[in-house]
Design an enzyme around this catalytic site. Structure first.
Site, PDB file in Angstrom:
ATOM      1  N   ARG A  70     -13.930  -7.226  -1.966  1.00 10.53           N
ATOM      2  CA  ARG A  70     -13.024  -7.242  -2.945  1.00 10.53           C
ATOM      3  C   ARG A  70     -12.705  -8.517  -3.606  1.00 10.53           C
ATOM      4  NH1 ARG A  70      -7.863  -3.593  -0.807  1.00 10.53           N
ATOM      5  NH2 ARG A  70      -7.623  -5.320   0.181  1.00 10.53           N
ATOM      6  N   ASP A 111       1.229   7.147  -4.284  1.00  4.56           N
ATOM      7  CA  ASP A 111       1.504   5.823  -3.597  1.00  4.56           C
ATOM      8  C   ASP A 111       0.918   4.691  -4.681  1.00  4.56           C
ATOM      9  OD1 ASP A 111       1.181   3.452  -2.305  1.00  4.56           O
ATOM     10  OD2 ASP A 111       0.762   4.443  -0.330  1.00  4.56           O
ATOM     11  N   TYR A 118       4.539  -6.429  -1.560  1.00  7.93           N
ATOM     12  CA  TYR A 118       3.938  -7.860  -1.183  1.00  7.93           C
ATOM     13  C   TYR A 118       2.605  -8.123  -1.754  1.00  7.93           C
ATOM     14  CZ  TYR A 118       2.231  -4.853   2.617  1.00  7.93           C
ATOM     15  OH  TYR A 118       1.512  -3.874   3.239  1.00  7.93           O
ATOM     16  N   LYS A 119       2.097  -7.108  -2.512  1.00  9.61           N
ATOM     17  CA  LYS A 119       0.837  -7.490  -3.153  1.00  9.61           C
ATOM     18  C   LYS A 119       1.213  -7.943  -4.557  1.00  9.61           C
ATOM     19  CE  LYS A 119      -1.037  -3.738  -0.148  1.00  9.61           C
ATOM     20  NZ  LYS A 119      -0.967  -2.413  -0.003  1.00  9.61           N
ATOM     21  N   PHE A 150      -5.165   5.298   1.323  1.00 12.32           N
ATOM     22  CA  PHE A 150      -5.256   4.184   2.432  1.00 12.32           C
ATOM     23  C   PHE A 150      -4.950   4.948   3.653  1.00 12.32           C
ATOM     24  CE2 PHE A 150      -2.636   0.669   4.006  1.00 12.32           C
ATOM     25  CZ  PHE A 150      -3.427  -0.399   3.707  1.00 12.32           C
TER      26      PHE A 150
HETATM   27  C1  PLP Z   1      -0.621  -1.657   0.971  1.00 14.13           C
HETATM   28  C2  PLP Z   1      -0.605  -0.453   1.000  1.00 14.13           C
HETATM   29  C3  PLP Z   1       0.209   0.128   1.871  1.00 14.13           C
HETATM   30  C4  PLP Z   1       1.193  -0.746   2.970  1.00 14.13           C
HETATM   31  O1  PLP Z   1       1.909  -0.071   3.750  1.00 14.13           O
HETATM   32  P1  PLP Z   1       3.153  -0.547   4.708  1.00 14.13           P
HETATM   33  O2  PLP Z   1       3.561   0.415   5.466  1.00 14.13           O
HETATM   34  O3  PLP Z   1       3.870  -1.139   3.953  1.00 14.13           O
HETATM   35  O4  PLP Z   1       2.445  -1.432   5.509  1.00 14.13           O
HETATM   36  C5  PLP Z   1       0.531   1.603   1.911  1.00 14.13           C
HETATM   37  N1  PLP Z   1      -0.246   2.255   1.001  1.00 14.13           N
HETATM   38  C6  PLP Z   1      -1.222   1.692   0.278  1.00 14.13           C
HETATM   39  C7  PLP Z   1      -1.954   2.393  -0.760  1.00 14.13           C
HETATM   40  C8  PLP Z   1      -1.455   0.351   0.119  1.00 14.13           C
HETATM   41  O5  PLP Z   1      -2.213  -0.238  -0.511  1.00 14.13           O
END
Ligand code: PLP
Length: 429
Positions: free
Chosen positions: A389, A214, A239-240, A137
């Site tokens: 997606r 992560d 939040y996912k 990410f």
């Molecule tokens: C959604 C997501 C994040 C979100 O990061 P925030 O700092 O909470 O905005 C981080 N890493 C991955 C792999 C994600 O899918």
């Protein structure tokens, strides 16, 4: 609702039958669903709102804050991050004292990477390479870059682009005696590829490095066993698939035996051993609480709990079983109906290597995404350069949602309406 012209009654009956047999079907009623026509396939970006969360927030705001005021801290607020941490630990295969809920995923990653690399610099100074991959990410990559800017002497390494290569093999091929730490997204946000956590962690540790995962795109959709896999550290998002609400606080995991060895670089009072002594010198808490920093956002934390409770009640094994059935079903419909229209499958074919979303590739994916949203009441998302997606959240997505989404996708292609859309003015896709 008018039946679309592509409708096939036998196929529709099959989708309906699958919903009828679905042991998790009733969970859908526990979410706020304002427009039943909308097919929501973006639960990997922002999960739906649990009904119980609305009630809980009304209580926290109206009674706990409104009436109890500062007394609220002694009536449950101070314990809230830990209480939620215990529930999350049960969901991610950690021990109760290995998870803390706080801050954004990015901030937690900053804390863990800094702490582990400072440890490595003291204990194994010859190890200077930090390994990740280009599928990670972007925020994680930015955090790695920021940490390496602060801790001089380390450098970043990624496997080169290689079409068709297996990401795990690429990572394992680059391990060596100069690697200090490896950090990866467990489920990749574009393709949905999911690493074998136990296998990769074992290889990284056998090479003498530390493994930080992560799990943002896995938690709540893919069963996790962080402690079982002996992961050193991990971070994740709520939040996912956890349905905790926009910007909900994230979590971190630090394996028990590491906790006393690591220093939180954001050493605030909520990580202080006896915070209300107001001592002038920082002495970190002995346990995972040392990774806390400032005052926890109680309203946002309160919004996480109902989603966690539902997943614990459903059980990750059942959630995963349904997720696999649904992504398999979607892939079968792709093969029969969408591949002939020029869509490629950008996700792994093998269920064990796939999270809970399917990425379909098409050169006009952005226009198709926008046509689905604006004309067809289907809400997937787009990730550059060509990924549409489609995520299934097993607690609220139905098999009929998947069937209808594919039919509406075919309509968009046959009508050609996607050609009218461009990315102008778009922020979140
Ligand atoms: C959604 C997501 C994040 C979100 O990061 P925030 O700092 O909470 O905005 C981080 N890493 C991955 C792999 C994600 O899918």
């Amino acid at each position: 609702m008018a039946l679309p012209f592509t409708f096939d009654l036998d196929a529709w009956a099959e989708a309906r039958e699958r919903d009828r047999m679905d042991a998790l079907a009733s969970f859908r009623e526990r979410f706020v669903i304002e427009s039943p026509e909308l097919i929501y396939l973006d639960g990997n970006s922002l999960g739906r709102l649990p009904r119980a969360t609305m009630e809980r927030l009304a209580t926290v705001v109206g009674q706990e804050w409104g009436e109890r005021l500062v007394r609220g801290w002694n009536e449950g607020w101070l314990e809230l991050p830990q209480r939620l941490g215990h529930k999350l630990a049960a969901l991610v295969g950690a021990e109760a004292n290995e998870v803390w809920v706080a801050d954004a995923t990015s901030v937690n990653l900053f804390k863990l990477l800094t702490a582990f690399l400072q440890y490595q610099r003291r204990a194994r100074p010859q190890r200077r390479r930090v390994l990740t991959d280009r599928f990670n990410f972007p925020s994680d990559l930015y955090i790695v870059q920021g940490v390496l800017g602060l801790l001089e002497g380390f450098h970043l390494d990624m496997p080169p682009e290689e079409a068709g290569a297996d990401p795990a093999e690429q990572i394992m091929a680059r391990l060596g005696e100069d690697v200090a730490l490896v950090t990866l997204s467990h489920t990749l946000f574009k393709s949905g590829y999911t690493y074998d956590m136990a296998q990769v962690t074992a290889a990284v540790q056998a090479a003498g490095a530390v493994m930080v995962w992560d799990v943002s795109h896995s938690v709540g959709a893919v069963p996790l066993d962080l402690h079982g896999a002996a992961a050193d550290g991990a971070v994740g998002c709520t939040y996912k698939y956890l349905n905790g609400g926009p910007g909900a606080p994230a979590f971190l995991y630090v394996r028990r035996d590491w906790q006393a060895l690591l220093h939180n670089p954001i050493s605030g009072w909520f990580g202080q051993q006896a915070m209300f002594d107001f001592d002038l010198t920082y002495t970190p808490a002995a346990d995972v609480r040392r990774f806390a920093s400032g005052t926890p956002p109680i309203l946002a934390l309160a919004a996480i709990e109902a989603g966690l409770d539902m997943l614990l009640e459903a059980g990750m094994a059942r959630v995963r079983a349904k997720s696999v059935q649904q992504t398999e079903y979607l892939i079968r419909l792709w093969e029969e109906q969408l591949q002939p229209l020029g869509f490629t499958l950008n996700s792994p074919r093998q269920a064990a290597r796939r999270g809970s979303h399917v990425a379909l590739g098409h050169p006009a994916a952005l226009g198709i995404d926008l046509a689905l949203i604006h004309e067809k009441q289907v809400l997937p998302d787009f990730r550059a350069p060509d990924n549409l997606r489609l995520a299934v959240a097993p607690l609220y997505n139905r098999f009929t949602d998947i069937y209808l989404a594919v039919q509406r996708l075919r309509e968009v292609m046959e009508e050609g309406s996607y050609r009218r859309y461009s990315s102008a003015g778009l922020k979140v896709t």
